[in-house]
Motif scaffolding. Structure first.
Motif, PDB file in Angstrom:
ATOM      1  N   LYS A 173      12.807  -0.459  -0.898  1.00 21.03           N
ATOM      2  CA  LYS A 173      12.928  -1.233   0.346  1.00 21.03           C
ATOM      3  C   LYS A 173      11.693  -2.095   0.594  1.00 21.03           C
ATOM      4  O   LYS A 173      11.763  -3.144   1.216  1.00 21.03           O
ATOM      5  CB  LYS A 173      13.166  -0.299   1.535  1.00 21.03           C
ATOM      6  CG  LYS A 173      14.579   0.260   1.565  1.00 21.03           C
ATOM      7  CD  LYS A 173      14.816   1.069   2.823  1.00 21.03           C
ATOM      8  CE  LYS A 173      16.167   1.759   2.815  1.00 21.03           C
ATOM      9  NZ  LYS A 173      17.251   0.880   3.254  1.00 21.03           N
TER      10      LYS A 173
ATOM     11  N   GLY B 167      12.460  15.477   0.647  1.00 21.06           N
ATOM     12  CA  GLY B 167      11.996  15.010  -0.666  1.00 21.06           C
ATOM     13  C   GLY B 167      12.889  13.891  -1.183  1.00 21.06           C
ATOM     14  O   GLY B 167      13.970  13.655  -0.648  1.00 21.06           O
TER      15      GLY B 167
ATOM     16  N   GLU C 181       0.833  -1.207   0.000  1.00 20.10           N
ATOM     17  CA  GLU C 181       0.000   0.000   0.000  1.00 20.10           C
ATOM     18  C   GLU C 181       0.872   1.264   0.000  1.00 20.10           C
ATOM     19  O   GLU C 181       0.654   2.197  -0.770  1.00 20.10           O
ATOM     20  CB  GLU C 181      -0.886  -0.048   1.256  1.00 20.10           C
ATOM     21  CG  GLU C 181      -1.851   1.095   1.386  1.00 20.10           C
ATOM     22  CD  GLU C 181      -2.646   1.002   2.694  1.00 20.10           C
ATOM     23  OE1 GLU C 181      -2.217   0.291   3.624  1.00 20.10           O
ATOM     24  OE2 GLU C 181      -3.691   1.665   2.770  1.00 20.10           O
ATOM     25  N   LEU C 182       1.894   1.248   0.853  1.00 26.64           N
ATOM     26  CA  LEU C 182       2.776   2.415   0.957  1.00 26.64           C
ATOM     27  C   LEU C 182       3.593   2.595  -0.331  1.00 26.64           C
ATOM     28  O   LEU C 182       3.753   3.721  -0.821  1.00 26.64           O
ATOM     29  CB  LEU C 182       3.695   2.268   2.180  1.00 26.64           C
ATOM     30  CG  LEU C 182       4.719   3.374   2.427  1.00 26.64           C
ATOM     31  CD1 LEU C 182       4.062   4.746   2.510  1.00 26.64           C
ATOM     32  CD2 LEU C 182       5.515   3.097   3.710  1.00 26.64           C
TER      33      LEU C 182
ATOM     34  N   VAL D 175      13.257   5.575  -2.519  1.00 29.82           N
ATOM     35  CA  VAL D 175      14.034   4.774  -1.559  1.00 29.82           C
ATOM     36  C   VAL D 175      13.098   3.782  -0.866  1.00 29.82           C
ATOM     37  O   VAL D 175      13.396   2.591  -0.749  1.00 29.82           O
ATOM     38  CB  VAL D 175      14.703   5.685  -0.488  1.00 29.82           C
ATOM     39  CG1 VAL D 175      15.514   4.854   0.500  1.00 29.82           C
ATOM     40  CG2 VAL D 175      15.580   6.745  -1.134  1.00 29.82           C
ATOM     41  N   LEU D 176      11.940   4.289  -0.444  1.00 32.91           N
ATOM     42  CA  LEU D 176      10.966   3.431   0.233  1.00 32.91           C
ATOM     43  C   LEU D 176      10.465   2.321  -0.686  1.00 32.91           C
ATOM     44  O   LEU D 176      10.409   1.160  -0.279  1.00 32.91           O
ATOM     45  CB  LEU D 176       9.773   4.264   0.702  1.00 32.91           C
ATOM     46  CG  LEU D 176       9.830   4.838   2.107  1.00 32.91           C
ATOM     47  CD1 LEU D 176       8.549   5.591   2.407  1.00 32.91           C
ATOM     48  CD2 LEU D 176      10.034   3.754   3.160  1.00 32.91           C
TER      49      LEU D 176
ATOM     50  N   LEU E 183      12.383  10.739  -1.005  1.00 35.52           N
ATOM     51  CA  LEU E 183      12.411   9.525  -0.179  1.00 35.52           C
ATOM     52  C   LEU E 183      11.503   8.425  -0.726  1.00 35.52           C
ATOM     53  O   LEU E 183      11.654   7.260  -0.374  1.00 35.52           O
ATOM     54  CB  LEU E 183      11.997   9.859   1.258  1.00 35.52           C
ATOM     55  CG  LEU E 183      12.922  10.801   2.021  1.00 35.52           C
ATOM     56  CD1 LEU E 183      12.316  11.163   3.364  1.00 35.52           C
ATOM     57  CD2 LEU E 183      14.281  10.156   2.221  1.00 35.52           C
ATOM     58  N   GLY E 184      10.564   8.804  -1.594  1.00 37.81           N
ATOM     59  CA  GLY E 184       9.581   7.847  -2.093  1.00 37.81           C
ATOM     60  C   GLY E 184      10.210   6.659  -2.799  1.00 37.81           C
ATOM     61  O   GLY E 184       9.861   5.508  -2.543  1.00 37.81           O
TER      62      GLY E 184
ATOM     63  N   MET F  40      21.855   7.832   3.174  1.00 40.64           N
ATOM     64  CA  MET F  40      20.985   8.455   4.174  1.00 40.64           C
ATOM     65  C   MET F  40      21.770   9.264   5.221  1.00 40.64           C
ATOM     66  O   MET F  40      21.255  10.226   5.760  1.00 40.64           O
ATOM     67  CB  MET F  40      20.078   7.414   4.849  1.00 40.64           C
ATOM     68  CG  MET F  40      19.006   6.835   3.922  1.00 40.64           C
ATOM     69  SD  MET F  40      18.063   8.053   2.950  1.00 40.64           S
ATOM     70  CE  MET F  40      17.013   8.797   4.190  1.00 40.64           C
TER      71      MET F  40
ATOM     72  N   ASP G 230       1.400   4.129  -2.946  1.00 41.78           N
ATOM     73  CA  ASP G 230       1.187   5.541  -2.604  1.00 41.78           C
ATOM     74  C   ASP G 230       2.387   6.378  -3.073  1.00 41.78           C
ATOM     75  O   ASP G 230       2.238   7.411  -3.725  1.00 41.78           O
ATOM     76  CB  ASP G 230       0.996   5.652  -1.073  1.00 41.78           C
ATOM     77  CG  ASP G 230       0.826   7.083  -0.587  1.00 41.78           C
ATOM     78  OD1 ASP G 230       1.476   7.996  -1.135  1.00 41.78           O
ATOM     79  OD2 ASP G 230       0.063   7.305   0.371  1.00 41.78           O
ATOM     80  N   GLU G 231       3.589   5.880  -2.779  1.00 44.20           N
ATOM     81  CA  GLU G 231       4.807   6.629  -3.145  1.00 44.20           C
ATOM     82  C   GLU G 231       4.929   6.755  -4.673  1.00 44.20           C
ATOM     83  O   GLU G 231       5.280   7.821  -5.182  1.00 44.20           O
ATOM     84  CB  GLU G 231       6.056   5.940  -2.579  1.00 44.20           C
ATOM     85  CG  GLU G 231       6.105   5.852  -1.049  1.00 44.20           C
ATOM     86  CD  GLU G 231       6.200   7.201  -0.358  1.00 44.20           C
ATOM     87  OE1 GLU G 231       6.541   8.194  -1.030  1.00 44.20           O
ATOM     88  OE2 GLU G 231       5.929   7.269   0.859  1.00 44.20           O
TER      89      GLU G 231
ATOM     90  N   THR H 172       2.196   9.193  -5.855  1.00 44.33           N
ATOM     91  CA  THR H 172       2.544  10.552  -5.422  1.00 44.33           C
ATOM     92  C   THR H 172       3.600  11.141  -6.361  1.00 44.33           C
ATOM     93  O   THR H 172       3.495  12.298  -6.782  1.00 44.33           O
ATOM     94  CB  THR H 172       3.066  10.559  -3.965  1.00 44.33           C
ATOM     95  OG1 THR H 172       2.026  10.091  -3.108  1.00 44.33           O
ATOM     96  CG2 THR H 172       3.499  11.945  -3.525  1.00 44.33           C
TER      97      THR H 172
END
Lengths: 121, 150
Positions: free
Chosen positions: B125, B116, B46-47, B121-122, B118-119, B106, B50-51, B54
């Protein structure tokens, strides 16, 4: 629809921001406004309480990065507390515990600010 | 090379508006839950979605609310590879050149107090595979894949 809200409480010299709901790119400007208000009022001891926050994306973390420099330049700090496991994981994945102090309970973060103020006076 | 069977499960066409991010998240997390992922894994998928969305709204469409985002979910099952939950997201905005992207260190990121970026990177991961693509007709795509634990 109120997907997200920020409440502000004053505890002595410390401002506590209570986050509620879903924090994403749509709702992050709401948090930005709350931080800006604290800075405009020259309140730099800020605790963010995440206990009622269900969700966070990197847009929310970006807001914390946006204000940390100004806050610390004015001898303040942004301390984070009461995160659910899910929210903490996002901070942890990006290494945020390197830059921010994260406490299980609000009380500990507030105490740390107040002890510091006592030492200075 | 594995010759896997791909089955499209469902798709969503939606406007590039941040207020619709919650609908995009719900669409993908419902599908991931039905696919058999645990709540913990559903949260990661889900995250990541979203990233990705976005970034499309912000960078591909520059907040133009009339852009279209299409999310297609499919499953891939190979004989020797894990069952994959595949999310393809398409847009017709400005392309992202992933060959010019390097992930931030990081420690440096925090030292310089950046914000900003970071999307991506997430996403890397949280998911097992992240792949950017560009098709004719000026369509961009990003493929996010999560393996179903056997």
């Amino acid at each position: 629809m109120s997907e997200f809200s920020v409440g502000i409480r004053q505890r002595d010299t410390v401002s506590v921001l209570d986050l509620r709901g879903y924090l994403d790119a749509h709702t992050a400007p709401e948090l930005e406004k709350a931080f800006q208000k604290e800075l405009d009022e020259q309140r730099y001891n800020i605790v963010v309480n995440f206990s009622d926050l269900s969700y966070i994306s990197s847009a929310g973390l970006g807001v914390l990065m946006q204000f940390i420099e100004d806050v610390r330049r004015n001898d303040g700090d942004i301390k984070l507390t009461n995160m659910s496991h899910r929210v903490y994981n996002v901070f942890d994945l990006l290494g945020f515990p390197m830059l921010y102090e994260i406490f299980p309970e609000e009380e500990e973060a507030v105490k740390k600010f107040l002890n510091k103020t006592e030492k200075l006076s | 090379m594995t010759t896997g069977n791909t089955h499209t499960i469902e798709s969503l066409r939606i406007q590039s508006r941040t207020e619709l991010l919650s609908d995009m998240r719900t669409f993908v997390s419902d599908a991931a839950r039905r696919f058999g992922f645990s709540e913990n894994e559903v949260g990661k998928i889900e995250l990541a979605i979203d990233e990705a969305c976005t970034n499309i709204i912000k960078h591909a469409y520059k907040f133009n609310p009339d852009g279209i985002i299409e999310i297609r979910i499919s499953s891939q099952k190979g004989d020797s590879s894990p069952t994959k939950f595949v999310v393809d997201i398409y847009d017709s905005g400005i392309s992202f050149d992933s060959s010019k992207y390097t992930a931030p260190d990081m420690k440096e990121y925090f030292k310089k107090l950046r914000h900003g970026g970071l999307g991506i990177v997430l996403m890397k991961k949280l998911m097992d595979e992240v792949e950017y693509g560009h098709m004719s007709g000026q369509q961009n795509s990003i493929r996010l894949v999560k393996y179903l634990p056997s």
